[in-house]
Design a protein around this motif. Structure first.
Motif, short mmCIF file in Angstrom:
data_model
loop_
_atom_site.label_atom_id
_atom_site.label_comp_id
_atom_site.label_asym_id
_atom_site.label_seq_id
_atom_site.Cartn_x
_atom_site.Cartn_y
_atom_site.Cartn_z
N PHE A 4 -39.05 -16.00 -2.49
CA PHE A 4 -40.19 -16.55 -2.07
C PHE A 4 -40.97 -17.50 -3.07
CE2 PHE A 4 -40.63 -12.84 0.87
CZ PHE A 4 -40.80 -13.58 2.15
N PRO A 5 -41.68 -18.47 -2.73
CA PRO A 5 -42.45 -19.33 -4.08
C PRO A 5 -42.72 -18.22 -5.23
CG PRO A 5 -43.30 -19.98 -1.88
CD PRO A 5 -42.62 -18.61 -1.65
N LYS A 6 -42.67 -18.85 -6.43
CA LYS A 6 -43.11 -17.99 -7.58
C LYS A 6 -44.61 -18.38 -8.06
CE LYS A 6 -39.05 -16.69 -10.28
NZ LYS A 6 -37.93 -17.66 -9.87
N ILE A 7 -45.30 -17.26 -8.45
CA ILE A 7 -46.65 -17.49 -8.91
C ILE A 7 -46.72 -17.92 -10.47
CG2 ILE A 7 -48.97 -16.66 -8.68
CD1 ILE A 7 -48.59 -14.69 -7.01
N ARG A 8 -47.57 -18.74 -10.96
CA ARG A 8 -47.85 -18.88 -12.22
C ARG A 8 -49.28 -18.66 -12.26
NH1 ARG A 8 -47.17 -24.22 -13.08
NH2 ARG A 8 -46.83 -24.79 -10.96
N MET A 9 -49.64 -17.94 -13.54
CA MET A 9 -50.97 -17.34 -13.51
C MET A 9 -51.56 -17.95 -15.04
SD MET A 9 -51.23 -13.48 -12.22
CE MET A 9 -50.97 -12.99 -10.50
N HIS A 10 -52.04 -19.15 -14.87
CA HIS A 10 -52.59 -19.61 -16.06
C HIS A 10 -54.27 -19.54 -15.99
CE1 HIS A 10 -49.54 -21.73 -18.12
NE2 HIS A 10 -49.00 -21.88 -16.90
N TRP A 11 -55.05 -19.98 -14.79
CA TRP A 11 -56.24 -19.64 -14.61
C TRP A 11 -56.34 -19.45 -13.33
CZ3 TRP A 11 -60.75 -22.70 -17.00
CH2 TRP A 11 -61.83 -22.62 -16.38
N ILE A 12 -56.38 -20.55 -12.54
CA ILE A 12 -55.95 -20.06 -10.99
C ILE A 12 -54.77 -20.09 -10.78
CG2 ILE A 12 -58.25 -21.07 -10.02
CD1 ILE A 12 -56.96 -23.66 -9.77
N ASN A 13 -54.29 -19.22 -9.70
CA ASN A 13 -53.02 -19.00 -9.41
C ASN A 13 -52.29 -20.33 -9.07
OD1 ASN A 13 -53.05 -16.34 -10.11
ND2 ASN A 13 -53.86 -15.70 -7.79
N GLU A 14 -51.05 -20.64 -9.36
CA GLU A 14 -50.46 -21.80 -9.01
C GLU A 14 -49.08 -21.36 -8.43
OE1 GLU A 14 -49.84 -24.93 -7.88
OE2 GLU A 14 -51.90 -24.71 -8.37
N PHE A 15 -48.68 -21.80 -7.29
CA PHE A 15 -47.36 -21.64 -6.50
C PHE A 15 -46.67 -22.61 -6.61
CE2 PHE A 15 -50.92 -19.25 -4.85
CZ PHE A 15 -50.38 -17.90 -4.84
N ASP A 16 -45.20 -22.55 -6.95
CA ASP A 16 -44.23 -23.77 -7.13
C ASP A 16 -43.88 -24.16 -5.95
OD1 ASP A 16 -42.66 -21.53 -6.02
OD2 ASP A 16 -41.34 -21.49 -7.80
N ASN A 17 -43.87 -23.83 -4.69
CA ASN A 17 -43.59 -24.42 -3.39
C ASN A 17 -44.32 -23.68 -2.16
OD1 ASN A 17 -42.70 -25.43 -1.13
ND2 ASN A 17 -40.35 -25.29 -1.71
N PHE A 18 -45.19 -24.05 -1.75
CA PHE A 18 -46.08 -23.77 -0.71
C PHE A 18 -45.68 -24.15 0.73
CE2 PHE A 18 -49.00 -20.80 1.08
CZ PHE A 18 -49.22 -19.55 0.22
N GLU A 19 -44.41 -24.62 1.06
CA GLU A 19 -44.24 -25.29 2.04
C GLU A 19 -43.88 -24.33 3.44
OE1 GLU A 19 -40.56 -27.63 2.27
OE2 GLU A 19 -41.23 -28.72 4.28
N VAL A 20 -44.69 -24.60 4.42
CA VAL A 20 -44.48 -23.59 5.38
C VAL A 20 -44.16 -24.46 6.93
CG1 VAL A 20 -46.31 -22.06 4.70
CG2 VAL A 20 -47.08 -23.65 6.11
N GLN A 21 -43.78 -23.52 7.94
CA GLN A 21 -43.71 -24.02 9.16
C GLN A 21 -44.77 -23.47 10.01
OE1 GLN A 21 -39.46 -24.01 10.80
NE2 GLN A 21 -40.43 -22.44 12.34
N ILE A 22 -45.14 -24.31 10.95
CA ILE A 22 -46.40 -24.04 11.61
C ILE A 22 -45.95 -24.34 13.03
CG2 ILE A 22 -48.73 -24.28 12.23
CD1 ILE A 22 -49.48 -24.63 9.41
N VAL A 23 -45.95 -23.21 13.85
CA VAL A 23 -45.70 -23.62 15.49
C VAL A 23 -46.63 -22.98 16.29
CG1 VAL A 23 -43.11 -23.98 15.03
CG2 VAL A 23 -43.92 -21.65 15.55
N PRO A 24 -47.14 -23.55 17.37
CA PRO A 24 -47.96 -23.07 18.36
C PRO A 24 -47.57 -21.68 18.84
CG PRO A 24 -47.34 -25.10 18.95
CD PRO A 24 -46.67 -24.74 17.81
N ARG A 25 -48.34 -20.46 19.05
CA ARG A 25 -47.86 -19.19 19.34
C ARG A 25 -46.97 -19.52 20.72
NH1 ARG A 25 -53.61 -16.33 21.06
NH2 ARG A 25 -52.32 -15.05 22.41
N MET A 26 -46.08 -18.54 20.90
CA MET A 26 -45.10 -18.64 21.82
C MET A 26 -45.59 -17.91 23.22
SD MET A 26 -42.59 -20.02 20.56
CE MET A 26 -40.82 -19.78 20.39
N ASP A 27 -46.59 -17.07 23.03
CA ASP A 27 -47.10 -16.17 24.11
C ASP A 27 -48.34 -17.19 25.04
OD1 ASP A 27 -48.86 -16.14 22.31
OD2 ASP A 27 -49.42 -13.98 22.64
N ARG A 28 -48.43 -18.24 24.91
CA ARG A 28 -49.36 -18.96 25.74
C ARG A 28 -48.99 -19.62 26.99
NH1 ARG A 28 -54.10 -20.81 22.20
NH2 ARG A 28 -55.46 -19.02 22.22
#
Ligand code: HEM
Length: 499
Positions: free
Chosen positions: A475-499
């Motif tokens: 999973f993406p790694k977190i860096r904690m300097h001040w606010i948390n920073e994530f090295d890659n937050f790419e997600v896949q978003i699909v409409p829910r299947m049960d509709r």
């Protein structure tokens, strides 16, 4: 000529030698006979505050503080006159309602340079009365009547929906889109107009990227705030740095933006029922008076950044927590979809949803920065140690949020149920130890607005879409300097299947 040079050298060196010896001995004396010497901690911390700079540069300062407390106990010396505390009972002492412990100079990194001088902002201000007067304006025109801002959240979220419904599967950097949403919604609430991040679908003028980059460095600089004078708070240095296109200075851009708005904003002609900028213009009459103008700019810029960046960072952390914990994600999605018929307010009050939010920010609180305070001149007693007056003390969120005595077992795991199954007394203690919004007299004044936005976004997105990380191993790694920073937050978003 030769003789005269020699004479000058001879007469200078003893003076210099005496001066250096004197400085060295007085430093050594202070170090050896320091009132802090019985407080445990790494040896190097006794001699230099640069030890803390080293902690922050790693991007893992919160974890390092945790390891220090694990090794040395509840009171640890982290600098010549810096002490970190891990006992949650000290929270109400350090962050007391009367503000006996003033904010440290760490907060100077929050002071934007405006017309050649740093502005003392709501966050950095030590004068409680002055900060209360400014906060009154924010409360009256922004945070007191949160439901009045629901229209702004709906309007801006509609732009996200349009984008997500444009194809069957959408891949995007969810963290970035959360930041776009928070910048747009905050500006819409404050000034009656969105900034256009969502409509353009991009980080306009790289403001968000630049903001993240500058705060990363600012957190480290805040460990040695006296160097602000020759960097962030120095007009000449900043003017030179700004000439480099790559130099990130989002605050300067925002100051200019709000300066223009103060002159051009027409309170009779903007979207929405209430707006902070109209309240500020009315309170400070700043179109005519220079001091009032500075107060108005200060209040607008600080509120904008405090509200948008903190909420965006927290919301990203919550998605990180649920997307890396499949069971919690599944249960949350089921509950949100079961509640669908109810009105939005009721959906947002769901106990499991709120437990997930609290538990996620417990693990990944948006500020990994310790909230520093200075002890009053009489000092105080903490866990058997005498802490002198004028000491920089802190209680790191990361450490107290992982206290077994307060939060029970498996403190490193996401367990929303701990908030649902705790009895009244245990729950109260957990709530009082959760430092995500600070504590006491200087706690966050936008807490309820921030939480409302977070609930709204979670329910609105997960009601209609399935979300998962594109990269799961690892999973993406977190860096904690001040606010948390994530090295890659790419997600896949699909409409829910049960509709
Ligand atoms: C989830 C979102 C948020 C989080 C995690 C958060 C966190 C915090 C924290 C930890 C502090 C205290 C800093 C300290 O003691 O040094 C603070 C202060 C503050 N926050 Fe928030 N905040 C959030 C949202 C907001 C929002 C929406 C606003 C909108 C107005 C806001 C306005 C402020 C202000 C004005 C202060 C300074 C209060 C003072 O010093 O008296 N925050 N926030």
């Amino acid at each position: 000529m030769k003789v005269s040079t020699k004479v000058t050298d001879m007469s200078l060196s003893p003076t210099l030698t005496v001066a250096v010896t004197f400085l060295f001995l007085s430093w050594l004396g202070k170090t050896i006979f320091s009132h802090y010497n019985d407080i445990p901690g790494p040896v190097i911390a006794r001699y230099t505050k640069f030890y803390r700079v080293f902690l922050w540069l790693s991007g893992k300062a919160p974890q390092r503080y945790f390891a220090l407390h694990d090794k040395y106990g509840p009171v640890v010396r982290t600098g010549p006159n810096h002490v970190s505390l891990s006992d949650s009972k000290q929270i109400s002492v350090i962050y007391d309602a009367k503000q006996r412990f003033l904010k440290s100079d760490f907060y100077h990194v929050f002071r934007p340079l405006y017309r050649g001088k740093p502005l003392d902002t709501l966050l950095s201000m030590k004068d409680l009365q002055q900060s209360r007067q400014m906060l009154e304006v924010v409360k009256r025109h922004m945070t007191n009547n949160i439901k009045a801002h629901a229209w702004a959240m709906e309007t801006t979220f509609a732009t996200i929906l349009k984008r997500l419904k444009s194809s069957d599967v959408v891949h995007l950097d969810l963290s970035m889109w959360i930041w776009y949403w928070n910048f747009d919604v905050t500006h819409l609430i404050m000034c009656g107009q969105a900034l256009g991040y969502l409509a353009q679908g991009e980080d306009l003028n790289r403001t968000i990227t630049n903001f993240k980059s500058i705060v990363e460095h600012a957190a480290t600089l805040g460990q040695v705030p006296e160097y602000c004078k020759v960097s962030l708070a120095n007009e000449r240095v900043m003017t030179i740095l700004r000439r480099f296109k790559s130099f990130p200075d989002p605050t300067h851009a925002m100051l200019q933006h709000f300066e223009t708005l103060i002159h051009s904003h027409d309170c009779r002609d903007h979207e929405g029922p209430t707006s902070l900028i109209c309240g500020v213009l009315e309170t400070y009459q700043c179109k005519e008076n220079a001091d009032a103008h500075d107060m108005a700019i200060n209040l607008l810029v600080e509120t904008f950044f405090a509200a948008s960046t903190e909420t965006a960072s927290s919301l990203t952390a919550i998605f990180y927590a649920i997307l890396t914990n499949h069971e919690t994600y599944q249960r949350l999605v089921e509950i949100i979809r079961c509640n669908e018929g109810k009105d939005m307010e009721k959906q947002m009050r769901d106990p499991y949803l709120n437990a997930v939010i609290k538990e996620s920010v417990r693990l990944y609180s948006s500020n990994s920065v310790p909230l520093e305070r200075i002890t009053p001149k009489e000092g105080f007693e903490a866990n058997g140690y005498r802490i002198p007056g004028g000491t920089n003390v802190t209680i790191p969120q990361y450490v107290v949020h992982r206290d077994h005595a307060v939060f029970g077992e498996h403190v490193d795991r996401l367990v929303p149920e701990r908030w649902l199954n705790a009895d009244h007394k245990a729950l109260l203690r957990m709530d009082q130890t959760l430092l995500v919004f600070g504590h006491g007299s200087r706690a966050c004044s936008g807490r309820e607005l921030g939480l409302y936005e977070i609930r709204f976004f979670l329910v609105s997105l997960l009601r209609e879409f399935d979300v998962e990380f594109v990269r799961k191993d690892p999973f993406p790694k977190i860096r904690m300097h001040w606010i948390n920073e994530f090295d890659n937050f790419e997600v896949q978003i699909v409409p829910r299947m049960d509709r």
